[in-house]
Design a protein around this motif. Structure first.
Motif, PDB file in Angstrom:
ATOM      1  N   LYS A 104       0.858  -1.196   0.000  1.00 15.73           N
ATOM      2  CA  LYS A 104       0.000   0.000   0.000  1.00 15.73           C
ATOM      3  C   LYS A 104       0.888   1.238   0.000  1.00 15.73           C
ATOM      4  CE  LYS A 104      -2.994   1.940   3.504  1.00 15.73           C
ATOM      5  NZ  LYS A 104      -2.368   3.157   3.603  1.00 15.73           N
ATOM      6  N   ASN A 105       0.636   2.125  -0.969  1.00 17.24           N
ATOM      7  CA  ASN A 105       1.386   3.384  -1.058  1.00 17.24           C
ATOM      8  C   ASN A 105       2.899   3.166  -1.036  1.00 17.24           C
ATOM      9  OD1 ASN A 105      -1.068   4.750  -1.101  1.00 17.24           O
ATOM     10  ND2 ASN A 105      -1.080   5.075   1.118  1.00 17.24           N
ATOM     11  N   GLY A 106       3.356   2.158  -1.748  1.00 15.60           N
ATOM     12  CA  GLY A 106       4.788   1.927  -1.870  1.00 15.60           C
ATOM     13  C   GLY A 106       5.454   1.306  -0.671  1.00 15.60           C
ATOM     14  N   LYS A 107       4.659   0.814   0.274  1.00  8.76           N
ATOM     15  CA  LYS A 107       5.199   0.153   1.458  1.00  8.76           C
ATOM     16  C   LYS A 107       4.609  -1.258   1.588  1.00  8.76           C
ATOM     17  CE  LYS A 107       5.876   4.284   4.339  1.00  8.76           C
ATOM     18  NZ  LYS A 107       5.551   4.917   5.651  1.00  8.76           N
ATOM     19  N   ILE A 108       5.336  -2.120   2.274  1.00 13.73           N
ATOM     20  CA  ILE A 108       4.812  -3.435   2.621  1.00 13.73           C
ATOM     21  C   ILE A 108       4.073  -3.325   3.942  1.00 13.73           C
ATOM     22  CG2 ILE A 108       5.412  -5.794   3.299  1.00 13.73           C
ATOM     23  CD1 ILE A 108       7.738  -5.712   1.392  1.00 13.73           C
ATOM     24  N   TYR A 109       2.881  -3.902   3.978  1.00 12.57           N
ATOM     25  CA  TYR A 109       2.105  -3.990   5.218  1.00 12.57           C
ATOM     26  C   TYR A 109       1.938  -5.452   5.592  1.00 12.57           C
ATOM     27  CZ  TYR A 109       1.063   0.976   5.325  1.00 12.57           C
ATOM     28  OH  TYR A 109       1.185   2.344   5.418  1.00 12.57           O
ATOM     29  N   ILE A 110       2.178  -5.735   6.864  1.00 13.86           N
ATOM     30  CA  ILE A 110       2.141  -7.104   7.378  1.00 13.86           C
ATOM     31  C   ILE A 110       0.995  -7.234   8.378  1.00 13.86           C
ATOM     32  CG2 ILE A 110       3.441  -8.899   8.594  1.00 13.86           C
ATOM     33  CD1 ILE A 110       5.998  -7.281   7.781  1.00 13.86           C
ATOM     34  N   LEU A 111       0.094  -8.154   8.100  1.00 16.77           N
ATOM     35  CA  LEU A 111      -0.945  -8.526   9.062  1.00 16.77           C
ATOM     36  C   LEU A 111      -0.473  -9.789   9.766  1.00 16.77           C
ATOM     37  CD1 LEU A 111      -4.225  -8.104   6.972  1.00 16.77           C
ATOM     38  CD2 LEU A 111      -3.729  -6.917   9.113  1.00 16.77           C
ATOM     39  N   TYR A 112      -0.347  -9.748  11.069  1.00 17.82           N
ATOM     40  CA  TYR A 112       0.179 -10.904  11.778  1.00 17.82           C
ATOM     41  C   TYR A 112      -0.749 -11.329  12.913  1.00 17.82           C
ATOM     42  CZ  TYR A 112       1.811  -7.402  15.189  1.00 17.82           C
ATOM     43  OH  TYR A 112       1.874  -6.368  16.101  1.00 17.82           O
ATOM     44  N   ARG A 113      -0.717 -12.611  13.198  1.00 14.61           N
ATOM     45  CA  ARG A 113      -1.526 -13.164  14.283  1.00 14.61           C
ATOM     46  C   ARG A 113      -0.814 -12.938  15.618  1.00 14.61           C
ATOM     47  NH1 ARG A 113      -3.005 -19.632  14.802  1.00 14.61           N
ATOM     48  NH2 ARG A 113      -3.665 -19.621  16.998  1.00 14.61           N
ATOM     49  N   ALA A 114      -1.541 -12.430  16.582  1.00 14.33           N
ATOM     50  CA  ALA A 114      -0.983 -12.185  17.910  1.00 14.33           C
ATOM     51  C   ALA A 114      -1.865 -12.833  18.967  1.00 14.33           C
ATOM     52  CB  ALA A 114      -0.883 -10.684  18.167  1.00 14.33           C
ATOM     53  N   GLU A 115      -1.238 -13.500  19.908  1.00 11.81           N
ATOM     54  CA  GLU A 115      -1.968 -14.161  20.988  1.00 11.81           C
ATOM     55  C   GLU A 115      -1.673 -13.484  22.330  1.00 11.81           C
ATOM     56  OE1 GLU A 115      -2.535 -18.810  19.636  1.00 11.81           O
ATOM     57  OE2 GLU A 115      -0.870 -18.281  20.939  1.00 11.81           O
ATOM     58  N   ASP A 116      -2.720 -13.357  23.136  1.00 13.33           N
ATOM     59  CA  ASP A 116      -2.544 -12.853  24.491  1.00 13.33           C
ATOM     60  C   ASP A 116      -2.234 -14.019  25.430  1.00 13.33           C
ATOM     61  OD1 ASP A 116      -4.978 -14.177  24.980  1.00 13.33           O
ATOM     62  OD2 ASP A 116      -6.160 -12.346  24.774  1.00 13.33           O
ATOM     63  N   LYS A 117      -2.342 -13.782  26.719  1.00 14.58           N
ATOM     64  CA  LYS A 117      -2.050 -14.814  27.710  1.00 14.58           C
ATOM     65  C   LYS A 117      -3.320 -15.336  28.388  1.00 14.58           C
ATOM     66  CE  LYS A 117       2.602 -13.122  28.834  1.00 14.58           C
ATOM     67  NZ  LYS A 117       3.334 -14.317  28.401  1.00 14.58           N
ATOM     68  N   SER A 118      -4.451 -15.269  27.680  1.00 16.72           N
ATOM     69  CA  SER A 118      -5.733 -15.613  28.298  1.00 16.72           C
ATOM     70  C   SER A 118      -5.965 -17.108  28.457  1.00 16.72           C
ATOM     71  CB  SER A 118      -6.880 -15.009  27.471  1.00 16.72           C
ATOM     72  OG  SER A 118      -6.877 -15.548  26.160  1.00 16.72           O
ATOM     73  N   GLY A 119      -5.139 -17.943  27.818  1.00 16.17           N
ATOM     74  CA  GLY A 119      -5.321 -19.392  27.913  1.00 16.17           C
ATOM     75  C   GLY A 119      -3.981 -20.089  27.863  1.00 16.17           C
ATOM     76  N   THR A 120      -4.021 -21.395  27.603  1.00 19.20           N
ATOM     77  CA  THR A 120      -2.791 -22.174  27.517  1.00 19.20           C
ATOM     78  C   THR A 120      -2.794 -23.010  26.247  1.00 19.20           C
ATOM     79  OG1 THR A 120      -3.770 -23.981  28.806  1.00 19.20           O
ATOM     80  CG2 THR A 120      -2.515 -22.308  30.020  1.00 19.20           C
TER      81      THR A 120
END
Length: 374
Positions: free
Chosen positions: A79-95
């Protein structure tokens, strides 16, 4: 005599080293495949967990350390000459893997190897129409691509701790997303609505140096699945119909192979790309612990490639027998998944090179680069 003996030893060592280099050359990738993908020195991992970033979770109604446990499995686009990264992030709500809540974070890069991250997620469970499909597991494992008119389309796993389903959302700016729900909900009167589905790799093409979503014979196409590579078509990018056999079962285009690196799973990777030689799909092959390829760690995920016919996207015409990308760095073999994972979900054409973004052991994000000119 001793001097001659040492000369012989040196010659033998040279022969062994030469044999090794010849072997490496004979293992080079065929001309139809992408690669080699090289990890740039000193930059990986690009994205790691952060315990300081917090956002107000509308479901739990409190501030959450949304990316504190793991950050992995990235999608990527331009987008607009840049790379955009969508990444999966996990919290600490479980195990355990899949036991926590996942949200999609956003990072941008002007050179592909240094990133600036948004402090808050951009796609996450909310009190919206998708709550029943996304809570409490969240939004996982995105693949993103762009239409010719600049609309971004992300396919991701909706996980409610009961059934994983492929969902789709659209955006004009990669920050505000409109969720459209499970992609197989309407097809064949909902026949495939309640089956486990994940990992959608929509077919793209390069037009004027820009990678955009393609149509083939008037339809959009995607490859999807993990237990095999399946296909689906659409006319609107929102509602998709899986391809079936005559008996009504899902049509597998390729499947896991006994005694190969992809003996357990063939999970679709980044958006597929139309090349002059066919449609190229990168996929994540899981090595079976019992009947896999003994040259690779049991249960590890390595990168595979398969070429489909451009005139018949269901016909596989070439396939690598050995992985082109394997876990080798310490952060690719430690973390949530110590068997080793280089899990590919993002592939973008940027500055005349291909940037491959991948998850490392379900814990980090890294990049590798293929320069076609070399």
């Amino acid at each position: 005599m001793m001097r001659d003996f040492y000369k012989i030893i040196r010659v033998l060592i040279l022969l062994v080293l030469t044999a090794g280099s010849v072997s490496a050359q004979t293992d080079e990738l065929p001309s139809w495949a992408f690669g080699p993908f090289v990890r740039p020195a000193g930059v990986n991992p690009l994205i790691s967990p952060d315990t300081t970033t917090r956002f107000y979770d509308p479901m739990r109604k409190k501030q959450m350390d949304w990316e504190s446990n793991d950050t992995f499995n990235p999608a990527a686009t331009i987008k607009n000459g840049k790379i955009y990264i969508l990444y999966r992030a996990e919290d600490k709500s479980g195990t355990g893997i899949g036991g926590r809540t996942s949200r999609l974070g956003l990072a941008e890069s002007s050179n592909g190897i240094s990133v600036k991250r948004s402090p808050v997620p951009v796609l996450y469970p909310d009190n919206d129409s998708q709550k029943e499909f996304e809570w409490t597991g969240g939004c996982e494992d995105p693949r993103v691509a762009m239409t010719a008119n600049g609309t971004y389309v992300v396919f991701y796993t909706q996980w409610n701790h009961d059934m994983p389903r492929l969902g789709v959302a659209t955006s004009k700016d990669l920050k505000k997303w409109t969720k459209h729900g499970p992609i197989f909900r309407k097809a064949y009167n909902g026949r495939f609505f309640n089956i486990a589905s994940k990992s959608a790799s929509i077919i793209t093409k390069l037009t004027g140096g820009k990678q955009i979503i393609a149509k083939i014979n008037g339809k959009y196409w995607m490859y999807w699945g993990e237990t095999g590579v399946y296909a689906a078509t659409s006319t609107d990018l929102i509602n998709w119909a899986p391809l079936m056999n005559n008996d009504g079962s899902l049509k597998a285009l390729i499947s896991p192979r006994k005694n190969y690196f992809d003996s357990d799973l063939t999970e679709c990777g980044p958006p597929a790309i139309i090349t002059p030689k066919g449609i190229l799909l990168l996929y994540n092959g899981k090595n079976n612990i019992t009947y896999g390829d003994k040259h690779y760690t049991a249960n590890s995920y390595c990168g595979g490639q398969v070429m489909f016919s451009a005139s018949d996207p269901t016909k596989a015409i070439r396939r690598l027998d050995k992985p082109f990308f394997v876990p080798q760095e310490a952060f690719e073999k430690s973390g949530q998944y110590p068997a080793g994972t280089v899990f590919m979900e993002g592939l973008v054409y940027f500055q005349k090179k291909w940037f491959l973004y991948y998850g490392c052991a379900d814990s980090r994000v890294a990049v590798a680069i293929f320069n076609p000119d070399k």
